[in-house]
Design a protein around this motif. Structure first.
Motif, PDB file in Angstrom:
ATOM      1  N   TRP A  16       8.803  -0.090   9.980  1.00 21.47           N
ATOM      2  CA  TRP A  16       9.552   1.004  10.612  1.00 21.47           C
ATOM      3  C   TRP A  16       8.624   1.809  11.512  1.00 21.47           C
ATOM      4  O   TRP A  16       8.974   2.126  12.671  1.00 21.47           O
ATOM      5  CB  TRP A  16      10.146   1.868   9.508  1.00 21.47           C
ATOM      6  CG  TRP A  16      10.815   3.135   9.954  1.00 21.47           C
ATOM      7  CD1 TRP A  16      12.059   3.242  10.511  1.00 21.47           C
ATOM      8  CD2 TRP A  16      10.301   4.470   9.847  1.00 21.47           C
ATOM      9  NE1 TRP A  16      12.346   4.583  10.769  1.00 21.47           N
ATOM     10  CE2 TRP A  16      11.283   5.350  10.367  1.00 21.47           C
ATOM     11  CE3 TRP A  16       9.113   5.003   9.365  1.00 21.47           C
ATOM     12  CZ2 TRP A  16      11.105   6.719  10.425  1.00 21.47           C
ATOM     13  CZ3 TRP A  16       8.925   6.374   9.404  1.00 21.47           C
ATOM     14  CH2 TRP A  16       9.907   7.222   9.927  1.00 21.47           C
ATOM     15  N   LEU A  17       7.430   2.134  11.032  1.00 20.71           N
ATOM     16  CA  LEU A  17       6.457   2.865  11.854  1.00 20.71           C
ATOM     17  C   LEU A  17       6.038   2.043  13.070  1.00 20.71           C
ATOM     18  O   LEU A  17       5.865   2.576  14.164  1.00 20.71           O
ATOM     19  CB  LEU A  17       5.225   3.222  11.021  1.00 20.71           C
ATOM     20  CG  LEU A  17       5.396   4.334   9.986  1.00 20.71           C
ATOM     21  CD1 LEU A  17       4.150   4.437   9.117  1.00 20.71           C
ATOM     22  CD2 LEU A  17       5.686   5.664  10.664  1.00 20.71           C
ATOM     23  N   ALA A  18       5.877   0.731  12.867  1.00 21.60           N
ATOM     24  CA  ALA A  18       5.471  -0.125  13.983  1.00 21.60           C
ATOM     25  C   ALA A  18       6.515  -0.129  15.085  1.00 21.60           C
ATOM     26  O   ALA A  18       6.192  -0.281  16.272  1.00 21.60           O
ATOM     27  CB  ALA A  18       5.219  -1.543  13.482  1.00 21.60           C
ATOM     28  N   VAL A  52       2.952  -7.914   4.843  1.00 20.28           N
ATOM     29  CA  VAL A  52       3.470  -7.733   3.487  1.00 20.28           C
ATOM     30  C   VAL A  52       3.032  -6.395   2.910  1.00 20.28           C
ATOM     31  O   VAL A  52       3.835  -5.636   2.363  1.00 20.28           O
ATOM     32  CB  VAL A  52       2.997  -8.889   2.585  1.00 20.28           C
ATOM     33  CG1 VAL A  52       3.366  -8.613   1.126  1.00 20.28           C
ATOM     34  CG2 VAL A  52       3.606 -10.204   3.049  1.00 20.28           C
ATOM     35  N   LEU A  53       1.746  -6.071   3.045  1.00 18.74           N
ATOM     36  CA  LEU A  53       1.219  -4.867   2.407  1.00 18.74           C
ATOM     37  C   LEU A  53       1.786  -3.576   2.992  1.00 18.74           C
ATOM     38  O   LEU A  53       1.886  -2.566   2.298  1.00 18.74           O
ATOM     39  CB  LEU A  53      -0.307  -4.847   2.530  1.00 18.74           C
ATOM     40  CG  LEU A  53      -1.059  -5.845   1.657  1.00 18.74           C
ATOM     41  CD1 LEU A  53      -2.538  -5.840   2.011  1.00 18.74           C
ATOM     42  CD2 LEU A  53      -0.877  -5.517   0.190  1.00 18.74           C
ATOM     43  N   ALA A  54       2.130  -3.582   4.281  1.00 17.03           N
ATOM     44  CA  ALA A  54       2.653  -2.362   4.900  1.00 17.03           C
ATOM     45  C   ALA A  54       4.081  -2.064   4.466  1.00 17.03           C
ATOM     46  O   ALA A  54       4.558  -0.929   4.634  1.00 17.03           O
ATOM     47  CB  ALA A  54       2.580  -2.473   6.425  1.00 17.03           C
ATOM     48  N   GLU A  92      -3.710   5.197   8.818  1.00 16.11           N
ATOM     49  CA  GLU A  92      -5.097   4.755   8.997  1.00 16.11           C
ATOM     50  C   GLU A  92      -5.195   3.235   8.955  1.00 16.11           C
ATOM     51  O   GLU A  92      -5.915   2.621   9.750  1.00 16.11           O
ATOM     52  CB  GLU A  92      -5.978   5.358   7.896  1.00 16.11           C
ATOM     53  CG  GLU A  92      -7.431   4.874   7.916  1.00 16.11           C
ATOM     54  CD  GLU A  92      -8.185   5.254   9.176  1.00 16.11           C
ATOM     55  OE1 GLU A  92      -9.168   4.566   9.514  1.00 16.11           O
ATOM     56  OE2 GLU A  92      -7.787   6.244   9.842  1.00 16.11           O
ATOM     57  N   LEU A  93      -4.458   2.609   8.063  1.00 13.22           N
ATOM     58  CA  LEU A  93      -4.519   1.156   7.946  1.00 13.22           C
ATOM     59  C   LEU A  93      -3.961   0.471   9.190  1.00 13.22           C
ATOM     60  O   LEU A  93      -4.528  -0.512   9.693  1.00 13.22           O
ATOM     61  CB  LEU A  93      -3.747   0.710   6.701  1.00 13.22           C
ATOM     62  CG  LEU A  93      -3.929  -0.739   6.250  1.00 13.22           C
ATOM     63  CD1 LEU A  93      -5.388  -1.056   6.016  1.00 13.22           C
ATOM     64  CD2 LEU A  93      -3.116  -0.996   4.995  1.00 13.22           C
ATOM     65  N   LEU A  94      -2.870   0.966   9.715  1.00 17.04           N
ATOM     66  CA  LEU A  94      -2.290   0.380  10.927  1.00 17.04           C
ATOM     67  C   LEU A  94      -3.191   0.603  12.129  1.00 17.04           C
ATOM     68  O   LEU A  94      -3.278  -0.245  13.025  1.00 17.04           O
ATOM     69  CB  LEU A  94      -0.897   0.958  11.179  1.00 17.04           C
ATOM     70  CG  LEU A  94       0.157   0.601  10.135  1.00 17.04           C
ATOM     71  CD1 LEU A  94       1.479   1.280  10.451  1.00 17.04           C
ATOM     72  CD2 LEU A  94       0.348  -0.904  10.046  1.00 17.04           C
ATOM     73  N   ASP A  95      -3.868   1.747  12.171  1.00 17.70           N
ATOM     74  CA  ASP A  95      -4.843   1.966  13.232  1.00 17.70           C
ATOM     75  C   ASP A  95      -5.996   0.979  13.125  1.00 17.70           C
ATOM     76  O   ASP A  95      -6.498   0.471  14.128  1.00 17.70           O
ATOM     77  CB  ASP A  95      -5.376   3.398  13.176  1.00 17.70           C
ATOM     78  CG  ASP A  95      -4.775   4.275  14.259  1.00 17.70           C
ATOM     79  OD1 ASP A  95      -4.004   3.751  15.084  1.00 17.70           O
ATOM     80  OD2 ASP A  95      -5.074   5.480  14.293  1.00 17.70           O
ATOM     81  N   VAL A 154       0.849  -1.183   0.000  1.00 17.58           N
ATOM     82  CA  VAL A 154       0.000   0.000   0.000  1.00 17.58           C
ATOM     83  C   VAL A 154       0.892   1.243   0.000  1.00 17.58           C
ATOM     84  O   VAL A 154       2.039   1.202   0.450  1.00 17.58           O
ATOM     85  CB  VAL A 154      -0.946   0.024   1.228  1.00 17.58           C
ATOM     86  CG1 VAL A 154      -1.868  -1.179   1.212  1.00 17.58           C
ATOM     87  CG2 VAL A 154      -0.162   0.067   2.525  1.00 17.58           C
ATOM     88  N   PRO A 155       0.405   2.377  -0.505  1.00 21.11           N
ATOM     89  CA  PRO A 155       1.211   3.603  -0.491  1.00 21.11           C
ATOM     90  C   PRO A 155       1.425   4.089   0.929  1.00 21.11           C
ATOM     91  O   PRO A 155       0.613   3.843   1.830  1.00 21.11           O
ATOM     92  CB  PRO A 155       0.374   4.583  -1.303  1.00 21.11           C
ATOM     93  CG  PRO A 155      -1.023   4.078  -1.205  1.00 21.11           C
ATOM     94  CD  PRO A 155      -0.916   2.585  -1.130  1.00 21.11           C
ATOM     95  N   ALA A 156       2.489   4.829   1.136  1.00 19.33           N
ATOM     96  CA  ALA A 156       2.865   5.274   2.482  1.00 19.33           C
ATOM     97  C   ALA A 156       1.781   6.124   3.132  1.00 19.33           C
ATOM     98  O   ALA A 156       1.548   6.022   4.341  1.00 19.33           O
ATOM     99  CB  ALA A 156       4.184   6.046   2.418  1.00 19.33           C
TER     100      ALA A 156
END
Length: 451
Positions: A124-126, A116-118, A99-102, A92-94
């Motif tokens: 890195w954000l996680a 995979v998608l992230a 929103e997706l991780l939330d 997915v785009p950055a």
């Protein structure tokens, strides 16, 4: 108390009762921005730069549709979009990551594809935001030696599909070094290609210290009628159930167990019953459910017709559970007629699932049970089931239009999207056209993803 907890607590009780120094709304906005950006509140220093991505992002139109879905447009399609996107090998785009991780933090069901998608930026954000660190446990495509628990399960599953014996040997080689949580997940992977060659390993797993590991092993051994555990369960059933002939026909006489000993617990029988079920009834259901169905030596339809003077409901509930655990198609068909639950459909081929579900739709009123049965059909609905559901929608729309919401959504989400023209031409009724519009939305969604 953290800064966020302090803000929410003050907002709940009101600044009149708990004065807040400064502007509460402004402070809350800053805190939200910090959390969504992936930075720990109060953290100093600059984090390392996000690593370069290895995978290409999905196309612009696909990304825009993802944002629309997360924004509330057919938001229940998010798991389907994620699964389809993951199959393309893209990410997915950055800009969609926060929103997706939330979403993944709140909804575990969508996490399976996020590793995979992230992409590398998502991981890195996680690492920067504890609320998103669940992502670090999801599969990323790494190998058995280098990956985390989820990667190793995925690797073991792929190896199991290619050669069951090789996967089992790999698991045996590292079993003693695995954590209890990992062992339970690894045992479940052995369901693919299960055979009597796995029986010695699974029998040994019954001695594991972790209950989840023992339960997982017992569930698989239940599917092996020649396993030692299945034979022990058969002996327990023979000790408390007999079939005798009386003047009115054959009768199933039952005397439920009076004790649950350590040997029973080792074989997966849980001693403490759920609330509302007596101990003896609970133990009886479990030993019948784990005994080979061939033990009964009669067709399930014939057994259902017999009188059971005592423990009737418990025996039949155990047969339902046995059909599910042992994945026996004949028993699943028969027990679905007695208790139409979605779990029984999993034992049947997709085509037969849809045939049974279509028949159920024809014969059953619209209620929560019908919705659950339809939700249990495992594949895209073909023309037969789609037509049955569309007819039901037209019928209910004329009498109870307020009761259609969930059925119409299920139809739009589960009918094969290639059948959208069938829905468009079926009826001009508004609920049918809503189904057709959702099917067309899904058609466009799939067209965009390979681009």
């Amino acid at each position: 108390m953290t800064g966020w907890e302090e803000l929410t607590s003050t907002a709940l009780v009101g600044t009149g009762r708990r004065p807040y120094p400064g502007d509460l709304l402004e402070a809350a906005a800053v805190e939200v921005a910090r959390r969504r950006a992936g930075r720990r509140a109060g953290e100093t220093g600059r984090p390392e730069r996000a690593p370069e991505e290895e995978r290409e992002a999905v196309g612009r139109h696909a990304a825009e549709r993802l944002v629309r879905i997360m924004g509330g447009e057919h938001d229940r399609l998010l798991p389907e979009w994620l699964a389809a996107a993951a199959a393309t090998g893209r990410r997915v785009p950055a800009y969609a990551l926060p929103e997706l991780l939330d979403r993944g933090r709140r909804d575990r069901s969508i996490r399976v594809h996020l590793g995979v998608l992230a992409g590398r930026r998502g991981r890195w954000l996680a690492g920067l935001n504890p609320a998103w660190d669940y992502l670090l446990e999801e599969p990323t495509g790494e190998t058995w030696e280098l990956g985390g628990a989820a990667d190793r399960r995925a690797h073991l599953s792929a190896l199991r599909a290619a050669g069951p014996a090789g996967a089992r040997r790999l698991l045996e080689s590292s079993w003693e070094r695995e954590t209890p949580d990992d062992r339970a997940g690894f045992v479940e992977v052995l369901a693919e290609g299960l055979s009597m060659e796995d029986e010695p390993f699974l029998e040994q797993a019954l001695d594991d210290r972790r209950r989840e590991v023992r339960q997982a092993a017992a569930n698989l051994l239940t599917r092996l009628p020649d396993s030692r555990m299945s034979r022990r369960m058969a002996e327990r059933v023979r000790a408390c159930v007999t079939i005798r002939r009386e003047s009115g026909g054959e009768v199933i006489a039952v005397e439920a167990p009076t004790v649950c000993d350590k040997a029973m617990e080792r074989d997966g029988v849980r001693a403490k019953p759920p609330r509302g079920i007596g101990e003896r009834a609970w133990w009886l259901q479990q030993i019948i459910a784990r005994a080979p169905l061939a033990l009964w030596d009669r067709p399930p339809a014939a057994l259902l017709a017999m009188r059971i003077p005592d423990w009737d409901a418990e025996v039949k509930a155990a047969w339902v559970r046995a059909a599910v655990l042992q994945r026996d198609p004949e028993w699943a068909r028969a027990m679905f007629g007695w208790d139409p639950i979605a779990d029984l459909l999993e034992s049947l081929p997709p085509e037969e699932q849809q045939e049974l579900a279509a028949r159920f739709v024809h014969q059953h009123d619209l209620d929560s049970q019908l919705i659950m049965v339809l939700g249990g059909v495992s594949s895209l609905w073909g023309e037969g089931l789609a037509t049955a559901v569309l007819r039901k929608i037209v019928k209910v729309a004329a009498t109870q239009p307020w009761n259609l919401g969930e059925l119409a959504k299920l139809a739009g989400e589960h009918i094969d999207p290639a059948l959208y023209e069938l829905a468009e031409d079926f009826s001009p009724a508004e609920p049918i056209q809503q189904v057709a519009a959702l099917l067309r939305f899904r058609v466009d969604m799939y067209k965009e993803l390979p681009l």
